[in-house]
Design a protein around this motif. Structure first.
Motif, PDB file in Angstrom:
ATOM      1  N   ARG A 104       0.969  -1.364   0.157  1.00  0.00           N
ATOM      2  CA  ARG A 104      -0.173  -0.059  -0.212  1.00  0.00           C
ATOM      3  C   ARG A 104       0.843   1.238  -0.112  1.00  0.00           C
ATOM      4  N   ILE A 105       0.272   2.301  -0.503  1.00  0.00           N
ATOM      5  CA  ILE A 105       0.781   3.656  -0.466  1.00  0.00           C
ATOM      6  C   ILE A 105      -0.204   4.660  -0.326  1.00  0.00           C
ATOM      7  N   GLU A 106      -0.512   5.152   0.910  1.00  0.00           N
ATOM      8  CA  GLU A 106      -1.460   6.053   1.249  1.00  0.00           C
ATOM      9  C   GLU A 106      -1.327   6.790   2.247  1.00  0.00           C
ATOM     10  N   VAL A 107      -2.104   8.137   2.324  1.00  0.00           N
ATOM     11  CA  VAL A 107      -1.797   9.158   3.494  1.00  0.00           C
ATOM     12  C   VAL A 107      -2.748   8.685   4.528  1.00  0.00           C
ATOM     13  N   ALA A 126       2.140   6.401   4.051  1.00  0.00           N
ATOM     14  CA  ALA A 126       2.278   5.098   4.481  1.00  0.00           C
ATOM     15  C   ALA A 126       2.777   4.129   3.334  1.00  0.00           C
ATOM     16  N   VAL A 127       4.109   3.629   3.274  1.00  0.00           N
ATOM     17  CA  VAL A 127       4.523   2.697   2.162  1.00  0.00           C
ATOM     18  C   VAL A 127       4.821   1.400   2.858  1.00  0.00           C
ATOM     19  N   VAL A 156       3.783  11.527  -4.435  1.00  0.00           N
ATOM     20  CA  VAL A 156       4.057   9.955  -4.227  1.00  0.00           C
ATOM     21  C   VAL A 156       2.798   9.276  -4.269  1.00  0.00           C
ATOM     22  N   PRO A 157       1.799   9.762  -3.239  1.00  0.00           N
ATOM     23  CA  PRO A 157       0.532   8.901  -3.230  1.00  0.00           C
ATOM     24  C   PRO A 157      -0.190   8.624  -4.425  1.00  0.00           C
ATOM     25  N   LEU A 158      -0.028   9.748  -5.555  1.00  0.00           N
ATOM     26  CA  LEU A 158      -0.530   9.659  -6.786  1.00  0.00           C
ATOM     27  C   LEU A 158       0.298   8.845  -7.837  1.00  0.00           C
ATOM     28  N   ARG A 159       1.397   9.097  -7.936  1.00  0.00           N
ATOM     29  CA  ARG A 159       2.372   8.436  -8.912  1.00  0.00           C
ATOM     30  C   ARG A 159       2.964   7.357  -8.425  1.00  0.00           C
ATOM     31  N   GLY A 160       2.961   7.008  -7.377  1.00  0.00           N
ATOM     32  CA  GLY A 160       3.741   5.863  -6.579  1.00  0.00           C
ATOM     33  C   GLY A 160       5.356   6.148  -6.596  1.00  0.00           C
ATOM     34  N   LEU A 161       6.101   4.995  -6.274  1.00  0.00           N
ATOM     35  CA  LEU A 161       7.435   5.109  -6.115  1.00  0.00           C
ATOM     36  C   LEU A 161       8.339   5.276  -7.458  1.00  0.00           C
ATOM     37  N   LYS A 162       9.453   5.990  -7.473  1.00  0.00           N
ATOM     38  CA  LYS A 162      10.068   6.165  -8.884  1.00  0.00           C
ATOM     39  C   LYS A 162      10.930   4.945  -8.962  1.00  0.00           C
ATOM     40  N   GLY A 163      10.836   4.417 -10.012  1.00  0.00           N
ATOM     41  CA  GLY A 163      11.337   2.931 -10.235  1.00  0.00           C
ATOM     42  C   GLY A 163      11.076   1.804  -9.405  1.00  0.00           C
ATOM     43  N   GLY A 164       9.798   2.113  -8.659  1.00  0.00           N
ATOM     44  CA  GLY A 164       9.731   1.029  -7.741  1.00  0.00           C
ATOM     45  C   GLY A 164      10.542   0.990  -6.281  1.00  0.00           C
ATOM     46  N   SER A 165      11.350   2.052  -6.283  1.00  0.00           N
ATOM     47  CA  SER A 165      12.248   2.228  -5.098  1.00  0.00           C
ATOM     48  C   SER A 165      12.071   3.505  -4.343  1.00  0.00           C
ATOM     49  N   THR A 169      13.048   7.242  -4.733  1.00  0.00           N
ATOM     50  CA  THR A 169      12.015   8.480  -4.623  1.00  0.00           C
ATOM     51  C   THR A 169      12.593   9.645  -3.785  1.00  0.00           C
ATOM     52  N   LEU A 170      13.133   9.286  -2.563  1.00  0.00           N
ATOM     53  CA  LEU A 170      13.626  10.291  -1.824  1.00  0.00           C
ATOM     54  C   LEU A 170      14.752  11.071  -2.237  1.00  0.00           C
ATOM     55  N   HIS A 171      15.624  10.420  -3.152  1.00  0.00           N
ATOM     56  CA  HIS A 171      16.711  10.958  -3.644  1.00  0.00           C
ATOM     57  C   HIS A 171      16.481  12.034  -4.637  1.00  0.00           C
ATOM     58  N   GLU A 172      15.445  11.651  -5.701  1.00  0.00           N
ATOM     59  CA  GLU A 172      15.168  12.523  -6.623  1.00  0.00           C
ATOM     60  C   GLU A 172      14.260  13.678  -6.128  1.00  0.00           C
ATOM     61  N   ALA A 173      13.759  13.516  -4.845  1.00  0.00           N
ATOM     62  CA  ALA A 173      12.933  14.704  -4.261  1.00  0.00           C
ATOM     63  C   ALA A 173      13.994  15.441  -3.481  1.00  0.00           C
ATOM     64  N   GLY A 174      15.305  15.220  -3.464  1.00  0.00           N
ATOM     65  CA  GLY A 174      16.355  15.872  -2.652  1.00  0.00           C
ATOM     66  C   GLY A 174      16.321  15.674  -1.453  1.00  0.00           C
ATOM     67  N   LEU A 175      16.067  14.473  -1.001  1.00  0.00           N
ATOM     68  CA  LEU A 175      16.063  14.308   0.569  1.00  0.00           C
ATOM     69  C   LEU A 175      17.050  13.073   0.795  1.00  0.00           C
ATOM     70  N   HIS A 176      17.917  13.801   1.490  1.00  0.00           N
ATOM     71  CA  HIS A 176      19.173  12.509   1.649  1.00  0.00           C
ATOM     72  C   HIS A 176      19.407  12.488   3.057  1.00  0.00           C
ATOM     73  N   ALA A 177      19.509  11.202   3.619  1.00  0.00           N
ATOM     74  CA  ALA A 177      19.700  10.942   4.951  1.00  0.00           C
ATOM     75  C   ALA A 177      21.261  11.622   5.421  1.00  0.00           C
ATOM     76  N   ALA A 178      21.220  12.457   6.574  1.00  0.00           N
ATOM     77  CA  ALA A 178      22.598  13.049   6.990  1.00  0.00           C
ATOM     78  C   ALA A 178      22.698  12.276   8.234  1.00  0.00           C
ATOM     79  N   SER A 179      21.719  11.833   8.973  1.00  0.00           N
ATOM     80  CA  SER A 179      22.011  11.272  10.303  1.00  0.00           C
ATOM     81  C   SER A 179      20.718  10.392  10.769  1.00  0.00           C
ATOM     82  N   GLY A 180      20.959   9.684  11.808  1.00  0.00           N
ATOM     83  CA  GLY A 180      19.690   8.911  12.054  1.00  0.00           C
ATOM     84  C   GLY A 180      20.029   8.214  13.271  1.00  0.00           C
ATOM     85  N   GLU A 181      19.016   7.120  13.779  1.00  0.00           N
ATOM     86  CA  GLU A 181      18.830   6.379  14.773  1.00  0.00           C
ATOM     87  C   GLU A 181      18.475   4.987  14.301  1.00  0.00           C
TER      88      GLU A 181
END
Length: 238
Positions: A104-107, A126-127, A156-165, A169-181
């Protein structure tokens, strides 16, 4: 490759600047490991102490995470994998061919999750995805990602994931993980998850929870993964 540093400017800062350009330009992809310390020492023709100061600068900028002397790693069939690069790539790197089914992909609204990850965005995309071995279609993981509904992801909820990934999808949206837990524990499967994973209810699965933030500290993904213990384990180094 050998990078000659310019005289005058502090060498640690120059090292940090060179590596930062490679990260921001995409030459070093999201989640990719840097060269080893020994390789970087040779590359920049500096002492190990000077290199470490440069890496510390990158770490302070939120571009890399350095763990010295201790670490925890998820393994697949005994081989260490780096799930920060995404499960598909991590598994491919150790020779595991898998297929992915998007469930599923939904808001949705989740105030509790927004509080948990310290974001003012209570609306999430939600993915949910089921990963299987390509050879026999046996499920090996169930992954539930929650993406704060940022402006960059509204389509994203309308067009789905870029290349199924999701990573792409995050990368092409300019969103890159710089830190995390990341956290790991055990979960006893409920009936619905057990059916998806083709296991008896109450089967013990390894559960990992990973929160990724961008360089500005914004939460960009919270993912809960249920991993089949026939294939996955947690290894600690100390």
């Amino acid at each position: 490759m050998n990078d000659d540093l310019k005289p005058g400017a502090p060498k640690p800062e120059q090292i940090a600047s060179v590596l930062e350009r490679e990260i921001r330009s995409g030459k070093l992809g999201f989640g990719e490991r840097l060269q080893s310390e020994a390789e970087l020492v040779r590359r920049f023709s500096v002492s190990r102490n000077t290199l470490r100061k440069g890496l510390e600068t990158l770490n302070n900028r939120g571009l890399i995470t350095t763990r010295v002397g201790i670490g925890s790693f998820v393994t697949f069939n005994g081989k260490t994998i780096d799930d920060a690069v995404g499960w598909s790539r991590a598994l491919a790197n150790v020779g595991a061919e898998t297929t992915m089914r998007v469930l599923r992909i939904e808001v949705l609204e989740d105030a509790a999750l927004a509080e948990l990850i310290d974001t003012d965005k209570g609306t999430f995309i939600a993915v949910d995805r089921l990963r299987c071995l390509a050879a026999d279609a046996r499920p090996i993981s169930l992954e539930r990602s929650r993406l704060p509904l940022l402006a960059e992801l509204e389509s994203v909820p309308l067009r789905g994931l870029k290349g199924g990934s999701l990573r792409q999808t995050l990368h092409e949206a300019g969103l890159h993980a710089a830190s995390g837990e990341e956290w790991a524990d055990i979960e006893m499967l409920g009936a619905d998850d057990a059916a998806l994973l083709q296991c008896p209810p109450a089967t013990a699965f390894l559960r990992t929870r990973r929160l990724s933030r961008d360089i500005d500290g914004r939460a960009i993904e919270y993912v809960v993964s249920l991993l089949n213990p026939d294939y996955f384990a947690l290894r600690l180094e100390f």
